[in-house]
Design a protein around this motif. Structure first.
Motif, PDB file in Angstrom:
ATOM      1  N   GLN A   1       0.840  -1.191   0.000  1.00 46.92           N
ATOM      2  CA  GLN A   1       0.000   0.000   0.000  1.00 46.92           C
ATOM      3  C   GLN A   1       0.884   1.254   0.000  1.00 46.92           C
ATOM      4  OE1 GLN A   1      -3.324   0.490  -0.036  1.00 46.92           O
ATOM      5  NE2 GLN A   1      -4.023  -1.636   0.073  1.00 46.92           N
ATOM      6  N   VAL A   2       0.656   2.134  -0.959  1.00 49.22           N
ATOM      7  CA  VAL A   2       1.463   3.353  -1.066  1.00 49.22           C
ATOM      8  C   VAL A   2       1.235   4.254   0.140  1.00 49.22           C
ATOM      9  CG1 VAL A   2       1.949   5.375  -2.505  1.00 49.22           C
ATOM     10  CG2 VAL A   2       1.414   3.184  -3.576  1.00 49.22           C
ATOM     11  N   GLY A   3       0.075   4.149   0.773  1.00 52.74           N
ATOM     12  CA  GLY A   3      -0.217   4.988   1.928  1.00 52.74           C
ATOM     13  C   GLY A   3       0.761   4.772   3.064  1.00 52.74           C
ATOM     14  N   TYR A   4       1.270   3.564   3.201  1.00 51.36           N
ATOM     15  CA  TYR A   4       2.241   3.309   4.257  1.00 51.36           C
ATOM     16  C   TYR A   4       3.553   4.046   3.993  1.00 51.36           C
ATOM     17  CZ  TYR A   4      -0.943  -0.419   5.674  1.00 51.36           C
ATOM     18  OH  TYR A   4      -2.048  -1.124   6.095  1.00 51.36           O
ATOM     19  N   ALA A   5       3.895   4.214   2.753  1.00 51.84           N
ATOM     20  CA  ALA A   5       5.108   4.963   2.430  1.00 51.84           C
ATOM     21  C   ALA A   5       4.953   6.442   2.783  1.00 51.84           C
ATOM     22  CB  ALA A   5       5.449   4.820   0.949  1.00 51.84           C
ATOM     23  N   TYR A   6       3.706   6.950   2.697  1.00 47.36           N
ATOM     24  CA  TYR A   6       3.457   8.356   3.028  1.00 47.36           C
ATOM     25  C   TYR A   6       3.424   8.618   4.528  1.00 47.36           C
ATOM     26  CZ  TYR A   6       2.136   8.862  -1.895  1.00 47.36           C
ATOM     27  OH  TYR A   6       2.149   8.880  -3.267  1.00 47.36           O
ATOM     28  N   LEU A   7       3.509   7.579   5.333  1.00 47.03           N
ATOM     29  CA  LEU A   7       3.521   7.782   6.781  1.00 47.03           C
ATOM     30  C   LEU A   7       4.721   8.600   7.242  1.00 47.03           C
ATOM     31  CD1 LEU A   7       2.383   4.343   8.239  1.00 47.03           C
ATOM     32  CD2 LEU A   7       1.267   6.555   8.571  1.00 47.03           C
ATOM     33  N   ALA A   8       5.741   8.692   6.425  1.00 50.10           N
ATOM     34  CA  ALA A   8       6.918   9.491   6.791  1.00 50.10           C
ATOM     35  C   ALA A   8       6.564  10.955   7.008  1.00 50.10           C
ATOM     36  CB  ALA A   8       7.993   9.365   5.712  1.00 50.10           C
ATOM     37  N   VAL A   9       5.531  11.442   6.323  1.00 47.34           N
ATOM     38  CA  VAL A   9       5.158  12.867   6.446  1.00 47.34           C
ATOM     39  C   VAL A   9       4.602  13.180   7.837  1.00 47.34           C
ATOM     40  CG1 VAL A   9       3.780  14.728   5.457  1.00 47.34           C
ATOM     41  CG2 VAL A   9       4.773  12.983   3.958  1.00 47.34           C
ATOM     42  N   PRO A  10       3.533  12.513   8.313  1.00 45.55           N
ATOM     43  CA  PRO A  10       3.042  12.852   9.663  1.00 45.55           C
ATOM     44  C   PRO A  10       4.018  12.468  10.772  1.00 45.55           C
ATOM     45  CG  PRO A  10       1.870  10.949   8.809  1.00 45.55           C
ATOM     46  CD  PRO A  10       2.679  11.489   7.675  1.00 45.55           C
ATOM     47  N   ILE A  11       4.796  11.404  10.575  1.00 47.62           N
ATOM     48  CA  ILE A  11       5.755  11.028  11.618  1.00 47.62           C
ATOM     49  C   ILE A  11       6.828  12.095  11.765  1.00 47.62           C
ATOM     50  CG2 ILE A  11       7.555   9.370  12.215  1.00 47.62           C
ATOM     51  CD1 ILE A  11       5.810   7.174  11.076  1.00 47.62           C
ATOM     52  N   SER A  12       7.361  12.577  10.654  1.00 50.41           N
ATOM     53  CA  SER A  12       8.353  13.661  10.742  1.00 50.41           C
ATOM     54  C   SER A  12       7.739  14.916  11.339  1.00 50.41           C
ATOM     55  CB  SER A  12       8.924  13.955   9.357  1.00 50.41           C
ATOM     56  OG  SER A  12       7.922  14.470   8.494  1.00 50.41           O
ATOM     57  N   GLY A  13       6.470  15.189  11.020  1.00 44.03           N
ATOM     58  CA  GLY A  13       5.803  16.345  11.611  1.00 44.03           C
ATOM     59  C   GLY A  13       5.673  16.225  13.113  1.00 44.03           C
ATOM     60  N   ALA A  14       5.422  15.005  13.612  1.00 46.33           N
ATOM     61  CA  ALA A  14       5.342  14.800  15.059  1.00 46.33           C
ATOM     62  C   ALA A  14       6.676  15.093  15.729  1.00 46.33           C
ATOM     63  CB  ALA A  14       4.891  13.368  15.353  1.00 46.33           C
ATOM     64  N   PHE A  15       7.772  14.671  15.113  1.00 45.57           N
ATOM     65  CA  PHE A  15       9.090  14.978  15.670  1.00 45.57           C
ATOM     66  C   PHE A  15       9.351  16.477  15.661  1.00 45.57           C
ATOM     67  CE2 PHE A  15      10.008  10.472  14.794  1.00 45.57           C
ATOM     68  CZ  PHE A  15      10.626  10.129  15.985  1.00 45.57           C
ATOM     69  N   PHE A  16       9.004  17.147  14.568  1.00 44.29           N
ATOM     70  CA  PHE A  16       9.167  18.600  14.507  1.00 44.29           C
ATOM     71  C   PHE A  16       8.385  19.276  15.630  1.00 44.29           C
ATOM     72  CE2 PHE A  16      10.857  18.255  10.174  1.00 44.29           C
ATOM     73  CZ  PHE A  16      11.739  19.322  10.143  1.00 44.29           C
ATOM     74  N   LEU A  17       7.146  18.864  15.822  1.00 45.75           N
ATOM     75  CA  LEU A  17       6.301  19.497  16.832  1.00 45.75           C
ATOM     76  C   LEU A  17       6.844  19.280  18.236  1.00 45.75           C
ATOM     77  CD1 LEU A  17       3.736  21.097  17.364  1.00 45.75           C
ATOM     78  CD2 LEU A  17       2.478  18.949  17.455  1.00 45.75           C
TER      79      LEU A  17
END
Length: 221
Positions: A179-195
């Motif tokens: 599923q390509v959606g799992y590859a896009y998980l990098a976006v919200p995960i990186s945002g959580a680290f930024f926050l």
């Protein structure tokens, strides 16, 4: 009579010299008290919330480092296998290029979060450096708030929405068949680290307590 008086005087002197004397208690130093001797004033303690944040910071940095090292090692092996299968075996594996793209996305986004946590990003602070310390502090708080807003709305909210919609669409990668959606998980995960790093930096700015960076010990005092 003189001989008797002298004998009595000698006996009294012998008793005084043979009697044990109580040790003198040392005189307290000027200014000494419960907090220690004078001149050893203790540094003011920061609020108790800073200690857990420091430990959280060190843990997040460690997690990012381990994940990035593993992802970079996988990317290196994937690239080497792609080259080997193409030029030695004569038939390149279909999945190597696709996996390299996804790994590069994860490394870029998580690496950006790690660089922000370590304050390794480039910045143009020439004009801010001309301001007085109070104005510099206000500018730093404003920057952290802007980064936190971008991380919360663009990366976490927008990225999570992208993941959900992609998973609902059922889009599958052609080579890896995932599923390509799992590859896009990098976006919200990186945002959580930024926050999380933004929150820590804001606490630091309001408390005046420096956060531990690479090579610095993590302490609660």
């Amino acid at each position: 009579m003189d001989i008797q008086e002298r004998a009595v005087g000698r006996l009294l002197d012998d008793e005084e010299t043979s009697a044990p004397r109580e040790p003198r208690s040392p005189a307290p130093a000027p200014g000494a008290g419960r907090d220690g001797p004078a001149g050893a004033a203790r540094a003011p303690r920061a609020p108790a919330v800073v200690g857990p944040l420091h430990r959280l910071h060190a843990g997040l940095i460690r997690v990012l480092e381990v994940v990035l090292v593993a992802a970079f090692a996988a990317l290196t092996l994937d690239t080497l296998w792609g080259v080997f299968s193409r030029y030695v075996l004569g038939n390149q594996s279909r999945w190597t290029e696709e996996l390299a793209v996804y790994l590069l996305v994860w490394i870029s986004l998580l690496g950006a979060g790690l660089a922000y946590g370590e304050r390794a990003h480039l910045g143009v602070d020439y004009f801010v450096g001309k301001l007085d310390p109070a104005a510099q502090r206000v500018a730093a708080i404003a920057i952290e708030l802007l980064v936190a807003a971008f991380a919360a709305f663009a990366l976490i909210y927008g990225g999570w929405t992208l993941v959900i919609k992609t998973l609902e669409s059922g889009q599958v990668s052609p080579a890896l068949d995932i599923q390509v959606g799992y590859a896009y998980l990098a976006v919200p995960i990186s945002g959580a680290f930024f926050l999380m790093f933004c929150i820590e930096n804001l606490v630091e700015l309001f408390t005046g307590r420096a956060s531990p960076r690479r090579g610095e010990p993590v302490t609660d005092t």
